[in-house]
Design a protein around this motif. Structure first.
Motif, PDB file in Angstrom:
ATOM      1  N   GLY A   1       0.795  -1.216   0.000  1.00 28.27           N
ATOM      2  CA  GLY A   1       0.000   0.000   0.000  1.00 28.27           C
ATOM      3  C   GLY A   1       0.836   1.278   0.000  1.00 28.27           C
ATOM      4  O   GLY A   1       2.060   1.253  -0.198  1.00 28.27           O
ATOM      5  N   ILE A   2       0.168   2.400   0.237  1.00 29.88           N
ATOM      6  CA  ILE A   2       0.790   3.727   0.179  1.00 29.88           C
ATOM      7  C   ILE A   2       0.752   4.356   1.561  1.00 29.88           C
ATOM      8  O   ILE A   2      -0.269   4.304   2.250  1.00 29.88           O
ATOM      9  CB  ILE A   2       0.046   4.626  -0.832  1.00 29.88           C
ATOM     10  CG1 ILE A   2       0.104   4.003  -2.235  1.00 29.88           C
ATOM     11  CG2 ILE A   2       0.642   6.030  -0.856  1.00 29.88           C
ATOM     12  CD1 ILE A   2      -0.719   4.749  -3.267  1.00 29.88           C
TER      13      ILE A   2
ATOM     14  N   LEU B   1      -3.626  13.395  -3.783  1.00 22.93           N
ATOM     15  CA  LEU B   1      -4.119  12.116  -4.305  1.00 22.93           C
ATOM     16  C   LEU B   1      -5.541  12.377  -4.776  1.00 22.93           C
ATOM     17  O   LEU B   1      -6.431  12.666  -3.973  1.00 22.93           O
ATOM     18  CB  LEU B   1      -4.115  11.024  -3.234  1.00 22.93           C
ATOM     19  CG  LEU B   1      -2.762  10.499  -2.759  1.00 22.93           C
ATOM     20  CD1 LEU B   1      -2.950   9.478  -1.644  1.00 22.93           C
ATOM     21  CD2 LEU B   1      -1.979   9.859  -3.907  1.00 22.93           C
TER      22      LEU B   1
ATOM     23  N   ILE C   1      -6.465   2.192  -5.489  1.00 15.70           N
ATOM     24  CA  ILE C   1      -5.469   1.366  -4.809  1.00 15.70           C
ATOM     25  C   ILE C   1      -6.087  -0.011  -4.628  1.00 15.70           C
ATOM     26  O   ILE C   1      -7.047  -0.180  -3.869  1.00 15.70           O
ATOM     27  CB  ILE C   1      -5.074   1.982  -3.452  1.00 15.70           C
ATOM     28  CG1 ILE C   1      -4.538   3.398  -3.642  1.00 15.70           C
ATOM     29  CG2 ILE C   1      -4.039   1.106  -2.743  1.00 15.70           C
ATOM     30  CD1 ILE C   1      -4.351   4.164  -2.341  1.00 15.70           C
TER      31      ILE C   1
ATOM     32  N   LEU D   1      -4.212   2.887   2.304  1.00 17.13           N
ATOM     33  CA  LEU D   1      -3.658   4.242   2.378  1.00 17.13           C
ATOM     34  C   LEU D   1      -3.512   4.623   3.845  1.00 17.13           C
ATOM     35  O   LEU D   1      -4.505   4.723   4.560  1.00 17.13           O
ATOM     36  CB  LEU D   1      -4.559   5.248   1.656  1.00 17.13           C
ATOM     37  CG  LEU D   1      -4.117   6.709   1.714  1.00 17.13           C
ATOM     38  CD1 LEU D   1      -2.743   6.892   1.075  1.00 17.13           C
ATOM     39  CD2 LEU D   1      -5.140   7.614   1.035  1.00 17.13           C
TER      40      LEU D   1
ATOM     41  N   LEU E   1      -2.304   7.546   6.419  1.00 15.18           N
ATOM     42  CA  LEU E   1      -2.043   8.977   6.509  1.00 15.18           C
ATOM     43  C   LEU E   1      -1.596   9.259   7.938  1.00 15.18           C
ATOM     44  O   LEU E   1      -2.412   9.297   8.861  1.00 15.18           O
ATOM     45  CB  LEU E   1      -3.308   9.768   6.177  1.00 15.18           C
ATOM     46  CG  LEU E   1      -3.945   9.451   4.814  1.00 15.18           C
ATOM     47  CD1 LEU E   1      -5.349  10.020   4.730  1.00 15.18           C
ATOM     48  CD2 LEU E   1      -3.072   9.984   3.679  1.00 15.18           C
TER      49      LEU E   1
ATOM     50  N   LEU F   1      -6.988  15.192  -0.696  1.00 19.97           N
ATOM     51  CA  LEU F   1      -7.356  13.771  -0.731  1.00 19.97           C
ATOM     52  C   LEU F   1      -8.789  13.663  -1.232  1.00 19.97           C
ATOM     53  O   LEU F   1      -9.740  13.805  -0.467  1.00 19.97           O
ATOM     54  CB  LEU F   1      -7.218  13.156   0.666  1.00 19.97           C
ATOM     55  CG  LEU F   1      -5.829  13.278   1.311  1.00 19.97           C
ATOM     56  CD1 LEU F   1      -5.915  13.076   2.816  1.00 19.97           C
ATOM     57  CD2 LEU F   1      -4.858  12.282   0.683  1.00 19.97           C
TER      58      LEU F   1
ATOM     59  N   ILE G   1     -10.667   8.870  -4.069  1.00 17.59           N
ATOM     60  CA  ILE G   1      -9.714   7.773  -3.867  1.00 17.59           C
ATOM     61  C   ILE G   1     -10.497   6.505  -3.584  1.00 17.59           C
ATOM     62  O   ILE G   1     -11.366   6.485  -2.709  1.00 17.59           O
ATOM     63  CB  ILE G   1      -8.765   8.066  -2.686  1.00 17.59           C
ATOM     64  CG1 ILE G   1      -8.031   9.396  -2.890  1.00 17.59           C
ATOM     65  CG2 ILE G   1      -7.758   6.936  -2.515  1.00 17.59           C
ATOM     66  CD1 ILE G   1      -7.298   9.874  -1.654  1.00 17.59           C
TER      67      ILE G   1
ATOM     68  N   VAL H   1     -10.150   2.475  -2.530  1.00 18.77           N
ATOM     69  CA  VAL H   1      -9.349   1.345  -2.052  1.00 18.77           C
ATOM     70  C   VAL H   1     -10.229   0.107  -2.124  1.00 18.77           C
ATOM     71  O   VAL H   1     -11.302   0.066  -1.503  1.00 18.77           O
ATOM     72  CB  VAL H   1      -8.846   1.574  -0.616  1.00 18.77           C
ATOM     73  CG1 VAL H   1      -8.077   0.354  -0.131  1.00 18.77           C
ATOM     74  CG2 VAL H   1      -7.968   2.818  -0.533  1.00 18.77           C
TER      75      VAL H   1
ATOM     76  N   CYS I   1      -8.659  -4.710   0.074  1.00 23.52           N
ATOM     77  CA  CYS I   1      -7.481  -4.514   0.932  1.00 23.52           C
ATOM     78  C   CYS I   1      -7.563  -5.489   2.105  1.00 23.52           C
ATOM     79  O   CYS I   1      -8.624  -5.639   2.723  1.00 23.52           O
ATOM     80  CB  CYS I   1      -7.437  -3.074   1.438  1.00 23.52           C
ATOM     81  SG  CYS I   1      -5.999  -2.709   2.465  1.00 23.52           S
TER      82      CYS I   1
ATOM     83  N   PHE J   1      -8.435   2.940   4.757  1.00 18.71           N
ATOM     84  CA  PHE J   1      -7.918   4.279   5.045  1.00 18.71           C
ATOM     85  C   PHE J   1      -7.638   4.347   6.546  1.00 18.71           C
ATOM     86  O   PHE J   1      -8.558   4.132   7.345  1.00 18.71           O
ATOM     87  CB  PHE J   1      -8.941   5.368   4.689  1.00 18.71           C
ATOM     88  CG  PHE J   1      -9.306   5.442   3.231  1.00 18.71           C
ATOM     89  CD1 PHE J   1      -8.723   6.390   2.399  1.00 18.71           C
ATOM     90  CD2 PHE J   1     -10.266   4.584   2.688  1.00 18.71           C
ATOM     91  CE1 PHE J   1      -9.074   6.473   1.057  1.00 18.71           C
ATOM     92  CE2 PHE J   1     -10.621   4.663   1.353  1.00 18.71           C
ATOM     93  CZ  PHE J   1     -10.017   5.609   0.532  1.00 18.71           C
TER      94      PHE J   1
END
Length: 440
Positions: free
Chosen positions: A135-136, A181, A186, A202, A204, A213, A216, A218, A221, A226
Motif C-alpha cells: 500500500g501507500i 491524491l 489502490i 492508504l 495517513l 485527498l 480515492i 481502495v 485490501c 484508510f
C-alpha cells in the motif's frame, strides 16, 4: 395571479422537501462513481511493466502514462523530493518483494488523475488477492497525541538503517502539505508483515491540512482501507470496497473531516480482529498518550455505509455481520446526513464510555438514516440501550429508521460496472420532477 403565486409557493415547498431528502448518504447531481472507479478489478488487465521503481526517490521525479511501472520493495520518496504521476499511469506492485510506497516527511506526491483517466496502483500477480502488496503511506509533520513522534519502521521488512529517518511522522505543522491524491485507485493492498499485522491501503500519518485527498478508491485490501494517525486531514469522495479489515480508521489525535464517502462491506470478507466501516479511537495504549494534546475529533457528513448481504438475517445469525461504527473513549464524533444499512447493530460505543449528557454531546448522530440494522446504537457488551434510544431517538436529532432491502434503498447496486449507491427515493422523485418540468 394570486393562484399562480400560491402554486409557485407550493412547488417551492415541494422542491425544498425533495432536495432535503437528497441530502442523506453520498450525494451528487450525477453518480460521481462513474468512469474512475472499478468494482471488479480482477477483470482489468494491465500492460507488462516497462520501468522499475526501487530504492529511494531523492529528487523530483515524474511517472508518465506511456509507461507501466513495477514497484519493487520498500520505496521511499525522501529529501523533500516530489513524485509526480500523470493521469492514466499504472503502477504495479511486486508481490514477492512486499512492495510499498512511502512518502516521507517533507516530501510530496502529486498523483492527480482525472475522472476519465484515473491513476491505478495494483498488484503485479496474474491472480490478484487482497494483501498482495503493502500500500501507500504518507508521513507528515502535523501533530498527534503521542509522547514524541510516531514511526512506521515496523511496517517494513528488513528496513535499511539509512531509512530510519524516513519512517518517522508527527510534528507541529498542522497545515503541512504531503501533496495530492485525486482520482486514484489502490487495489489488493494490505500485505501482512510479521509482528505488525496487515498494512493499509492508504496510511495517513501526521498528514497536514494542505494535503488534497479526493476521489480515492481502495478495493480488496487485507488491512484497513484508510487509516489516519494524528494530523489534520479532509477526505472527500473516498470509496472502500470489500475491505477485509476496517474501512476508515481515525486514531492518535487525528482531526479528521470525512465527506461524501462510501464503504461497501461483504459479510464473507472480514478480519478476525473486527471489521467496521468507521473506527474512531484516541489511542491503542493509554500509557503512550499525552492528554494535554487534542484527542481524536472526527466530523463526518454524507456517508453511506452498506453491508452487501443478500441473506442478512442468516448472515447475522452466523456471526458474519458486526457493527458499522465503533467509537472509543475520549473521542469526539459528529456524523450527519449519513446512511447505515444492514449491520448488527449500526453503532457500538466502547463500554468504558459513561452514558451521560457530557459524553453523548461528544458523540453526535443527526439527520441519520438507519436502515435494516439489528439494533441501532449500543454500548459494547450491554444489551440494554434504552437510554441511547431515548437520546438519539429524540425528534430534535431528525434521525430516521427504516426496514428496507438494499435493492429498495439504493438506486442501482446490482449494476456491476457502474453501481449507484445514492438513495433510490431521490432518483424516483427527481425523475418525476424532471418529467413534469419537461412536460410544461
Amino acid at each position: 395571479m394570486k393562484n399562480f403565486t400560491k402554486l409557485t409557493y407550493v412547488l417551492f415547498l415541494l422542491c425544498a422537501n425533495i432536495f432535503a431528502q437528497q441530502e442523506k448518504g453520498i450525494v451528487g447531481n450525477t453518480n460521481w462513481l462513474d468512469n474512475w472507479t472499478e468494482f471488479n478489478p480482477k477483470q482489468q488487465s494491465y500492460r507488462e511493466p516497462t520501468q522499475i521503481i526501487s530504492g529511494n526517490i531523492t529528487k523530483d521525479t515524474r511517472l508518465s502514462k506511456r509507461d507501466t511501472y513495477l514497484l519493487v520493495g520498500s520505496v521511499f520518496v525522501t529529501n523533500n523530493a516530489t513524485l509526480t504521476i500523470e493521469p492514466g499511469t499504472v503502477v504495479l506492485a511486486d508481490y514477492n518483494s512486499k512492495a510499498s510506497l512511502t512518502v516521507s516527511k517533507g516530501a510530496k506526491i502529486i498523483a492527480e488523475g482525472t475522472e476519465t483517466d484515473p491513476i491505478v496502483f495494483s498488484s503485479n500477480k496474474s491472480l490478484k488477492r487482497a494483501g498482495d502488496w503493502g500500500g501507500i503511506m504518507l508521513l507528515g509533520d502535523a501533530p498527534l497525541n503521542k509522547f514524541g513522534n510516531g514511526s512506521v519502521a515496523n511496517l517494513h521488512d528488513n528496513l535499511d538503517a539509512s531509512n530510519y529517518a524516513n519512517v518517522n511522522y508527527g510534528g507541529n505543522d498542522t497545515i503541512s502539505n504531503s501533496g495530492v491524491l485525486k482520482y486514484v485507485r489502490i487495489e489488493y493492498a494490505g500485505k501482512r508483515i510479521k509482528g505488525a499485522g496487515y498494512l493499509n491501503g492508504l496510511l495517513l500519518a501526521g498528514v497536514g491540512s494542505e494535503t488534497v485527498l479526493e476521489n480515492i478508491m481502495v478495493s480488496y485490501c487485507a488491512g484497513d482501507a484508510f487509516e489516519v494517525l494524528g494530523g489534520e486531514v479532509t477526505i472527500n469522495k473516498a470509496v472502500s470496497y470489500r475491505t477485509s479489515s476496517n474501512d476508515f480508521v481515525f486514531n492518535y489525535g487525528a482531526q479528521g473531516y470525512l465527506k461524501n464517502s462510501l464503504a461497501v462491506r461483504s459479510p464473507y470478507i472480514s478480519s478476525s480482529e473486527g471489521s467496521r466501516c468507521l473506527r474512531v479511537l484516541s489511542y491503542d495504549n493509554k500509557q503512550e498518550v499525552d492528554f494535554s494534546k487534542n484527542g481524536t475529533h472526527v466530523v463526518a457528513e454524507n456517508l453511506t455505509f452498506l453491508n452487501d448481504s443478500e441473506t442478512l438475517n442468516s448472515d447475522i445469525e452466523k456471526g458474519l455481520v458486526s457493527e458499522a461504527i465503533y467509537v472509543g473513549q475520549e473521542t469526539f464524533l459528529d456524523i450527519n446526513k449519513s446512511v447505515i444499512s444492514g449491520f448488527n447493530p449500526a453503532v457500538i460505543l466502547d463500554d468504558r464510555i459513561r452514558i451521560n449528557q457530557e459524553n453523548l454531546e461528544r458523540i453526535r448522530f443527526t439527520n441519520m438514516y438507519f436502515n435494516n440494522c439489528k439494533g441501532n446504537i449500543y454500548v459494547n457488551n450491554n444489551s440494554n440501550n434504552d437510554d441511547l434510544e431515548n437520546w438519539y431517538g429524540n425528534a430534535a436529532f431528525f434521525n430516521v429508521y427504516s426496514k428496507s432491502t438494499n435493492e429498495e434503498t439504493f438506486i442501482d447496486i446490482q449494476n456491476k460496472r457502474r453501481p449507484d449507491y445514492r438513495l433510490r427515493i431521490n432518483k424516483i422523485i427527481a425523475t418525476n420532477l424532471d418529467s413534469d418540468v419537461n412536460g410544461d
